[in-house]
Design a protein around this motif. Structure first.
Motif, PDB file in Angstrom:
ATOM      1  N   GLN A  80      39.848  50.072  44.512  1.00  0.00           N
ATOM      2  CA  GLN A  80      40.295  50.597  43.413  1.00  0.00           C
ATOM      3  C   GLN A  80      41.245  49.815  42.353  1.00  0.00           C
ATOM      4  O   GLN A  80      42.267  50.260  42.351  1.00  0.00           O
ATOM      5  N   GLY A  81      40.623  48.795  42.132  1.00  0.00           N
ATOM      6  CA  GLY A  81      41.338  47.808  41.256  1.00  0.00           C
ATOM      7  C   GLY A  81      41.587  46.621  42.158  1.00  0.00           C
ATOM      8  O   GLY A  81      42.241  47.011  43.381  1.00  0.00           O
ATOM      9  N   ILE A  82      41.493  45.484  41.701  1.00  0.00           N
ATOM     10  CA  ILE A  82      41.817  44.141  42.625  1.00  0.00           C
ATOM     11  C   ILE A  82      43.399  43.867  42.419  1.00  0.00           C
ATOM     12  O   ILE A  82      43.640  43.157  43.360  1.00  0.00           O
ATOM     13  N   ASP A  83      44.039  44.581  41.885  1.00  0.00           N
ATOM     14  CA  ASP A  83      45.400  44.470  42.315  1.00  0.00           C
ATOM     15  C   ASP A  83      45.996  44.879  43.511  1.00  0.00           C
ATOM     16  O   ASP A  83      47.182  44.855  43.883  1.00  0.00           O
ATOM     17  N   ARG A  84      44.940  45.562  44.322  1.00  0.00           N
ATOM     18  CA  ARG A  84      45.291  46.018  45.523  1.00  0.00           C
ATOM     19  C   ARG A  84      45.227  44.968  46.418  1.00  0.00           C
ATOM     20  O   ARG A  84      45.567  44.784  47.821  1.00  0.00           O
ATOM     21  N   ILE A  85      44.608  43.892  46.006  1.00  0.00           N
ATOM     22  CA  ILE A  85      44.152  42.511  47.028  1.00  0.00           C
ATOM     23  C   ILE A  85      44.987  41.195  46.095  1.00  0.00           C
ATOM     24  O   ILE A  85      45.636  40.671  47.188  1.00  0.00           O
ATOM     25  N   VAL A  86      45.041  41.143  45.025  1.00  0.00           N
ATOM     26  CA  VAL A  86      45.731  40.123  44.641  1.00  0.00           C
ATOM     27  C   VAL A  86      46.417  40.216  43.301  1.00  0.00           C
ATOM     28  O   VAL A  86      46.268  41.327  42.926  1.00  0.00           O
ATOM     29  N   PRO A  87      47.484  39.629  43.169  1.00  0.00           N
ATOM     30  CA  PRO A  87      48.293  39.939  41.605  1.00  0.00           C
ATOM     31  C   PRO A  87      47.651  39.563  40.581  1.00  0.00           C
ATOM     32  O   PRO A  87      46.990  38.727  40.641  1.00  0.00           O
ATOM     33  N   VAL A  88      47.604  40.304  39.624  1.00  0.00           N
ATOM     34  CA  VAL A  88      46.767  40.337  38.527  1.00  0.00           C
ATOM     35  C   VAL A  88      47.829  40.012  37.155  1.00  0.00           C
ATOM     36  O   VAL A  88      48.636  40.875  36.911  1.00  0.00           O
ATOM     37  N   ASP A  89      47.346  39.133  36.345  1.00  0.00           N
ATOM     38  CA  ASP A  89      47.993  38.821  35.189  1.00  0.00           C
ATOM     39  C   ASP A  89      47.675  39.542  33.995  1.00  0.00           C
ATOM     40  O   ASP A  89      48.463  40.109  33.162  1.00  0.00           O
ATOM     41  N   ILE A  90      46.155  39.479  33.760  1.00  0.00           N
ATOM     42  CA  ILE A  90      45.717  40.282  32.547  1.00  0.00           C
ATOM     43  C   ILE A  90      44.711  41.148  32.867  1.00  0.00           C
ATOM     44  O   ILE A  90      43.786  40.770  33.908  1.00  0.00           O
ATOM     45  N   TYR A  91      44.617  42.237  32.430  1.00  0.00           N
ATOM     46  CA  TYR A  91      43.448  43.247  32.693  1.00  0.00           C
ATOM     47  C   TYR A  91      42.706  43.211  31.432  1.00  0.00           C
ATOM     48  O   TYR A  91      43.173  43.372  30.162  1.00  0.00           O
ATOM     49  N   ILE A  92      41.248  43.127  31.426  1.00  0.00           N
ATOM     50  CA  ILE A  92      40.389  43.375  30.094  1.00  0.00           C
ATOM     51  C   ILE A  92      39.697  44.644  30.538  1.00  0.00           C
ATOM     52  O   ILE A  92      38.912  44.929  31.448  1.00  0.00           O
ATOM     53  N   PRO A  93      40.008  45.844  29.733  1.00  0.00           N
ATOM     54  CA  PRO A  93      38.945  46.646  29.705  1.00  0.00           C
ATOM     55  C   PRO A  93      37.633  46.834  29.069  1.00  0.00           C
ATOM     56  O   PRO A  93      37.615  45.632  28.306  1.00  0.00           O
ATOM     57  N   GLY A  94      36.790  47.775  29.510  1.00  0.00           N
ATOM     58  CA  GLY A  94      35.485  47.688  28.859  1.00  0.00           C
ATOM     59  C   GLY A  94      34.683  47.602  29.938  1.00  0.00           C
ATOM     60  O   GLY A  94      34.943  47.137  31.146  1.00  0.00           O
ATOM     61  N   CYS A  95      33.413  48.062  29.534  1.00  0.00           N
ATOM     62  CA  CYS A  95      32.256  48.466  30.708  1.00  0.00           C
ATOM     63  C   CYS A  95      31.054  48.112  30.067  1.00  0.00           C
ATOM     64  O   CYS A  95      30.087  48.863  29.840  1.00  0.00           O
ATOM     65  N   PRO A  96      30.525  46.680  29.900  1.00  0.00           N
ATOM     66  CA  PRO A  96      31.559  45.582  30.186  1.00  0.00           C
ATOM     67  C   PRO A  96      32.366  45.167  28.733  1.00  0.00           C
ATOM     68  O   PRO A  96      32.039  45.879  27.675  1.00  0.00           O
ATOM     69  N   PRO A  97      33.248  44.386  28.863  1.00  0.00           N
ATOM     70  CA  PRO A  97      33.987  43.887  27.733  1.00  0.00           C
ATOM     71  C   PRO A  97      33.262  43.207  26.816  1.00  0.00           C
ATOM     72  O   PRO A  97      32.365  42.572  27.409  1.00  0.00           O
ATOM     73  N   ARG A  98      33.523  43.380  25.468  1.00  0.00           N
ATOM     74  CA  ARG A  98      32.906  42.370  24.866  1.00  0.00           C
ATOM     75  C   ARG A  98      33.628  41.114  24.737  1.00  0.00           C
ATOM     76  O   ARG A  98      34.730  40.788  25.166  1.00  0.00           O
ATOM     77  N   PRO A  99      33.021  40.028  24.378  1.00  0.00           N
ATOM     78  CA  PRO A  99      33.202  38.526  24.340  1.00  0.00           C
ATOM     79  C   PRO A  99      34.741  38.349  23.568  1.00  0.00           C
ATOM     80  O   PRO A  99      35.465  37.587  23.827  1.00  0.00           O
ATOM     81  N   GLU A 100      34.623  39.169  22.473  1.00  0.00           N
ATOM     82  CA  GLU A 100      35.902  39.169  21.535  1.00  0.00           C
ATOM     83  C   GLU A 100      37.065  39.426  22.538  1.00  0.00           C
ATOM     84  O   GLU A 100      38.430  38.976  22.426  1.00  0.00           O
ATOM     85  N   ALA A 101      36.925  40.463  23.481  1.00  0.00           N
ATOM     86  CA  ALA A 101      38.014  41.107  24.302  1.00  0.00           C
ATOM     87  C   ALA A 101      38.038  39.977  25.078  1.00  0.00           C
ATOM     88  O   ALA A 101      39.643  39.964  25.643  1.00  0.00           O
ATOM     89  N   VAL A 102      37.301  39.196  25.898  1.00  0.00           N
ATOM     90  CA  VAL A 102      37.820  38.161  26.690  1.00  0.00           C
ATOM     91  C   VAL A 102      38.470  37.129  26.206  1.00  0.00           C
ATOM     92  O   VAL A 102      39.553  36.580  26.587  1.00  0.00           O
ATOM     93  N   LEU A 103      38.274  36.843  24.850  1.00  0.00           N
ATOM     94  CA  LEU A 103      38.918  35.814  24.140  1.00  0.00           C
ATOM     95  C   LEU A 103      40.246  36.105  23.568  1.00  0.00           C
ATOM     96  O   LEU A 103      41.190  35.179  24.005  1.00  0.00           O
ATOM     97  N   ASP A 104      40.517  37.562  23.608  1.00  0.00           N
ATOM     98  CA  ASP A 104      41.732  38.081  23.205  1.00  0.00           C
ATOM     99  C   ASP A 104      42.730  37.781  24.466  1.00  0.00           C
ATOM    100  O   ASP A 104      43.847  37.715  24.615  1.00  0.00           O
ATOM    101  N   ALA A 105      42.037  38.263  25.815  1.00  0.00           N
ATOM    102  CA  ALA A 105      42.841  38.110  26.756  1.00  0.00           C
ATOM    103  C   ALA A 105      43.071  36.728  27.122  1.00  0.00           C
ATOM    104  O   ALA A 105      44.230  36.404  27.786  1.00  0.00           O
ATOM    105  N   LEU A 106      42.154  35.859  26.794  1.00  0.00           N
ATOM    106  CA  LEU A 106      42.575  34.197  27.019  1.00  0.00           C
ATOM    107  C   LEU A 106      43.737  33.916  26.278  1.00  0.00           C
ATOM    108  O   LEU A 106      44.577  33.227  26.670  1.00  0.00           O
ATOM    109  N   MET A 107      43.635  34.289  24.911  1.00  0.00           N
ATOM    110  CA  MET A 107      44.913  33.952  24.108  1.00  0.00           C
ATOM    111  C   MET A 107      46.250  34.491  24.476  1.00  0.00           C
ATOM    112  O   MET A 107      47.196  34.210  24.429  1.00  0.00           O
TER     113      MET A 107
END
Lengths: 163, 161
Positions: free
Chosen positions: B117-144
């Motif tokens: 139920q979320g990979i933050d139960r296994i490893v620390p997470v810096d950025i979460y990208i919502p979406g199912c799946p996220p659009r590429p714009e959201a990915v670039l936003d997360a990268l920035m």
């Protein structure tokens, strides 16, 4: 007789063991006693040419008794004919004979059915879980497995601290 | 004409953090931990239309030893959890983790016996990208956003607490 050629042939050969048959748009189905499974399966393979076991799975009909049902889908590559073979399995004795001696491909299907439904396949050479991990408790596709029960994996050094 | 022609035997001063962070944030090497359908949008982000190379992050590394950012793209189930943890542990500092899509973020609609139920139960997470799946714009936003965060870090920080 009112069935198709196939269902009648099985019924004629095993009158005591066939619990019922039906056919819908070419889907021939034979329901048999689970004790007769090895004999009926061998007959289908050796006499009627069903050389391929396409699928083997199970259904949990809780609270019906017999609770489980084993479902096998057979296919004859020579004749391009399919047959569904089912047998009810009671909850008190959730075991059936393995089909691996006839179709080696049954191995992983039966491991999955064991993993998901807890059906014990007698004579299977290596009946381990297929999809879940070894430390998993229970059989998740049984109807009485709690729908919200999670089992965070704590073996294998994953370092889990949640729940 | 090179820089030496313009500046000669000159020099410039800056803060170490700024120089290091500038290098880090424009040269992310990603480890794509791709398990499910989100992978298609991840590939789309790499392709020429969205062109992740504009952010200096176009180079996937399939060895965790060589990667800076762990992209967890898709559903992670309990059986896979130790594998993800091992990949994370093998990455060298500094390292960041991005949960790509709703499954990696929270398990998504797979609230069942098999899925973490979320990979933050296994490893620390810096950025979460919502979406199912996220659009590429959201990915670039997360990268920035990740670049902005890296910019605020200091080489003196101990990331691995």
């Amino acid at each position: 007789m009112t069935g198709t050629y196939l269902t009648d042939a099985v019924k004629e050969r095993f009158p005591e063991d066939v619990l019922g048959t039906h056919a819908f748009r070419g889907d021939d189905t034979v329901v048999i006693r689970k004790e007769a499974l090895p004999a009926v399966a061998a007959f289908l393979k050796d006499q009627l040419g069903f050389d391929m076991l396409m699928d083997l799975t199970a259904v949990d009909y809780l609270p019906r008794e017999p609770r489980f049902e084993l479902v096998c889908h057979l296919y004859s590559t020579g004749r391009n004919v399919r047959l569904r073979l089912k047998c009810p399995v009671p909850a008190g004795d959730a075991s059936v004979a393995s089909l691996t001696p006839l179709w080696p491909g049954a191995g992983w299907f039966e491991r999955e059915a064991w993993d998901m439904f807890g059906l014990d396949f007698k004579g299977h050479p290596d009946l381990r879980r297929l999809l879940m991990y070894e430390s998993f408790e229970g059989h998740p596709l049984r109807k009485d497995y709690p729908i919200d029960r999670h089992q965070p994996r704590r073996d294998d050094g994953a370092g889990r601290t949640d729940r | 004409m090179g820089l030496e022609t313009a500046f000669g035997h000159s020099y410039l001063t800056t803060r170490l953090d700024e120089a290091v962070n500038w290098a880090r944030k424009y040269s992310f090497f990603q480890y794509p931990f791709v398990t499910a359908c989100c992978g298609m949008e991840f590939m789309s982000t790499f392709a020429s239309t969205y062109d992740i190379a504009r952010f200096g992050a176009e180079y996937p590394r399939f060895s965790p030893r060589q990667a800076d950012v762990l992209f967890v793209v898709g559903t992670v189930n309990e059986k896979l959890a130790p594998v993800l943890r091992r990949v994370y542990d093998q990455m060298c500092e500094p390292k960041w983790v991005v949960a790509f899509g709703v499954c990696a973020t929270s398990g998504g609609f797979y609230d069942n016996y098999a899925v973490v139920q979320g990979i933050d139960r296994i490893v620390p997470v810096d950025i979460y990208i919502p979406g199912c799946p996220p659009r590429p714009e959201a990915v670039l936003d997360a990268l920035m956003e990740l670049q902005r965060r890296v910019d605020r870090e200091s080489v003196l920080d101990r990331r691995n607490k």
